[in-house]
Design an enzyme around this catalytic site. Structure first.
Site, short mmCIF file in Angstrom:
data_model
loop_
_atom_site.label_atom_id
_atom_site.label_comp_id
_atom_site.label_asym_id
_atom_site.label_seq_id
_atom_site.Cartn_x
_atom_site.Cartn_y
_atom_site.Cartn_z
N PRO A 50 0.87 -1.35 -0.01
CA PRO A 50 -0.21 0.00 0.13
C PRO A 50 0.92 1.36 -0.14
O PRO A 50 0.48 2.23 -0.46
CB PRO A 50 -0.86 -0.19 1.31
CG PRO A 50 -0.90 -1.63 1.56
CD PRO A 50 0.49 -2.20 1.15
N ALA A 51 1.95 1.19 0.55
CA ALA A 51 2.88 2.31 0.87
C ALA A 51 4.21 2.03 0.82
O ALA A 51 4.79 0.74 1.16
CB ALA A 51 2.34 3.39 1.89
N PRO A 234 52.65 -7.83 21.06
CA PRO A 234 53.34 -8.48 22.16
C PRO A 234 52.98 -9.53 22.84
O PRO A 234 53.64 -10.07 23.68
CB PRO A 234 53.09 -7.24 23.41
CG PRO A 234 51.59 -6.73 22.78
CD PRO A 234 51.43 -6.87 21.35
N ASP A 257 60.36 -14.80 15.95
CA ASP A 257 61.27 -14.51 17.22
C ASP A 257 60.78 -15.37 18.38
O ASP A 257 59.70 -16.06 18.53
CB ASP A 257 60.76 -13.09 17.52
CG ASP A 257 61.41 -11.95 16.42
OD1 ASP A 257 62.20 -12.49 15.68
OD2 ASP A 257 60.79 -10.92 16.56
N LYS A 279 65.95 -13.99 19.48
CA LYS A 279 67.27 -13.73 20.34
C LYS A 279 66.60 -13.45 21.81
O LYS A 279 65.46 -12.89 21.89
CB LYS A 279 67.76 -12.62 19.83
CG LYS A 279 67.06 -11.50 19.48
CD LYS A 279 68.10 -10.28 18.76
CE LYS A 279 67.19 -8.78 18.36
NZ LYS A 279 66.31 -9.52 17.36
N GLY A 310 57.63 -10.15 17.07
CA GLY A 310 57.10 -9.61 18.18
C GLY A 310 56.86 -7.88 17.94
O GLY A 310 57.75 -7.21 17.45
N ALA A 341 54.74 -2.58 21.31
CA ALA A 341 54.65 -2.98 23.04
C ALA A 341 54.25 -1.81 23.67
O ALA A 341 53.76 -1.86 24.48
CB ALA A 341 56.11 -3.48 23.28
N MET A 392 63.40 -3.51 25.74
CA MET A 392 64.57 -3.97 26.01
C MET A 392 65.31 -3.40 27.03
O MET A 392 66.65 -3.52 27.03
CB MET A 392 65.38 -4.32 24.82
CG MET A 392 64.59 -5.22 23.65
SD MET A 392 65.35 -4.93 21.97
CE MET A 392 64.92 -3.31 21.78
#
Length: 482
Positions: A50-51, A234, A257, A279, A310, A341, A392
């Site tokens: 209808p509409a 991390p 790593d 390392k 990382g 990190a 580090m």
């Protein structure tokens, strides 16, 4: 009209609606979504209601759809190939379904699996590539969840790839007329750098690569591989980017790593070769020249290599050195940033790196000293109203503390040590700069740990949300605190 058994398995297919009449019964928001889904199919869409909501009214005014005003009449189905009942009136929807059944017309009834004789699946669209998901109408929310996961897994490069292959379909069939050979060749071609070029929006190079492959008598396996430098963040696997996740799923070889978490590695392709090249303080499993050589060796052998680092490859990650080696060897590469990190550990410790009341700048500093003199600009680092993030630095906390205080940083400046940031065993040690090395020794802080120095570090106690509350001077026995 008999109900379909609950165990009936639907038969999936894709319909070519070009030039075919499709009737959508309903003029509301749900009907508008179904009309939108039909856009681009070439169907002649008629909307009976209808509409109409404004979006449908606009389409009708533009001639994109035909509006049949009024309540549903079965005769409106005459000539239709597909009908969709999308009203909020159950009686009208049933009338559409019954009229369609009587005429042998496929009818979909929104949110009523029992009445529907055809289901409209959840879809993932990437250009000409479509993935349809259906739960048989019994669990539409599950289908939606699967769609959301697939949306994340299949990026826009799949659409570009589908389009590229479609444009060259005849040449591909001519090059490998035997289906088995074509399937094997495709597997090798698609495992090469083609999609990576499309993902990096290098469409002309991708076109040239496919052209060269089709024109060459060589096997696609002779195409050289590629390297992706991927930031693993991390530790929390939930922080991986979608692109990183896709590349891990495609990798033939992963050089990672030592500190890349087991949770991240678990997301990689199961049969990928994993090589630990990481390392730790005082020990390098593989020297940097050796890592560079491994990257070149595996990529030159045609393998897809992920160098998983990382944090972020370009923040104290030697990513630039590795790219220089790849560039010199002519190896194709890309870089996928990771959450570094400083950003991740600070967030998981409840520490904003900047705060308009305390710090308007951030410095990322590596406290790891190579052989030779200390080259850090301590007077600049000791300035107030800035946040320092030391990477580090566990082995040099005495030096950091002494140098900052000696060059003017207030002894009562707050600090936070975030050990194993974002991981299940995260610990935060909070205190004053003058107590830094003593508190670190008392709490036996180990690498990996990020040191944050600045007024914002004091917010860790009030804003922490992940893991245990920060440890501090109050956790030190009186004999040790003296």
């Amino acid at each position: 009209m008999p109900d379909a058994p609950a165990t009936t398995r639907l038969f999936p297919l894709f319909a070519d609606l070009r030039g075919r009449a499709v009737l959508v019964v309903g003029g509301g928001a749900v009907a508008a979504r179904k009309v939108e889904a039909l856009a681009g199919t070439g169907a002649r869409v008629r909307v009976a209601a209808p509409a109409l909501v404004p979006t449908l009214a606009t389409l009708a005014a533009e001639g994109a759809i035909e509006h049949l005003p009024g309540r549903f009449h079965p005769d409106w189905l005459d000539g239709a190939w597909l009908a969709i009942a999308a009203t909020d009136d159950a009686q009208v929807n049933r009338a559409v379904a019954e009229a369609g059944e009587a005429r042998g017309i496929w009818v979909n009834v929104v949110d009523d699996a029992d009445l529907a004789r055809v289901h409209l699946p959840a879809r993932v669209e990437r250009g000409p590539l479509q993935i349809a998901i259906s739960s048989g109408g019994g669990a539409p929310m599950l289908a939606r969840l699967v769609r959301e996961r697939l949306e994340a897994q299949f990026d826009e490069s799949f659409g570009a790839l589908a389009g590229l292959l479609a444009r060259h379909r005849h040449r591909i069939v001519a090059r490998w007329p035997e289906p088995g050979a074509r399937r094997r060749a495709f597997g090798r071609l698609l495992s090469g750098p083609l999609q990576g070029l499309l993902r990096r929006r290098r469409h002309i190079e991708a076109e040239r690569l496919l052209d060269a492959t089709l024109a060459s008598s060589k096997d696609p396996a002779s195409v050289r591989g590629s390297v992706a430098l991927v930031g693993a963040g991390p530790g929390d696997a939930g922080l991986l980017t979608l692109r990183a996740l896709r590349l891990l799923g495609e990798a033939d070889v992963i050089l990672h790593d030592r500190l890349v978490s087991a949770e991240v590695l678990a997301l990689a392709r199961r049969d990928a070769e994993r090589i630990e090249v990481g390392k730790r303080a005082g020990h390098h499993a593989v020297p940097q020249d050796g890592i560079n050589a491994l990257l070149v060796e595996h990529a030159a052998a045609g393998r897809r290599v992920v160098r998983l680092k990382g944090g972020d490859p370009f923040v104290f990650g030697r990513g630039g050195e590795e790219l220089e080696a790849l560039r010199a060897a002519g190896i194709d590469y890309e870089v996928v940033p990771g959450i570094t990190a400083a950003a991740a550990c600070a967030a998981y410790a409840g520490i904003p790196l900047t705060h308009r009341d305390h710090a308007q700048s951030v410095r990322l500093v590596t406290a790891h000293a190579q052989e030779g003199p200390d080259t850090l600009d301590w007077p600049a680092l000791a300035q107030e109203r800035q946040t320092l993030a030391f990477y580090m630095g566990v082995s040099r906390l005495d030096t950091v503390q002494a140098q900052l205080i000696a060059h003017g940083r207030a002894p009562d400046t707050p600090f936070a040590l975030v050990e194993n940031g974002t991981r299940a065993d995260q610990r935060v040690v909070n205190g004053r700069l003058t107590d830094l090395s003593r508190l670190a020794r008392h709490h036996a802080v180990q690498s990996p740990a990020l040191l944050i120095v600045g007024e914002v570090a004091a917010l860790a106690g009030a804003l922490h949300w992940f893991g245990a509350a920060p440890l501090g001077t109050s956790d030190v026995p009186l004999a040790d605190a003296a």
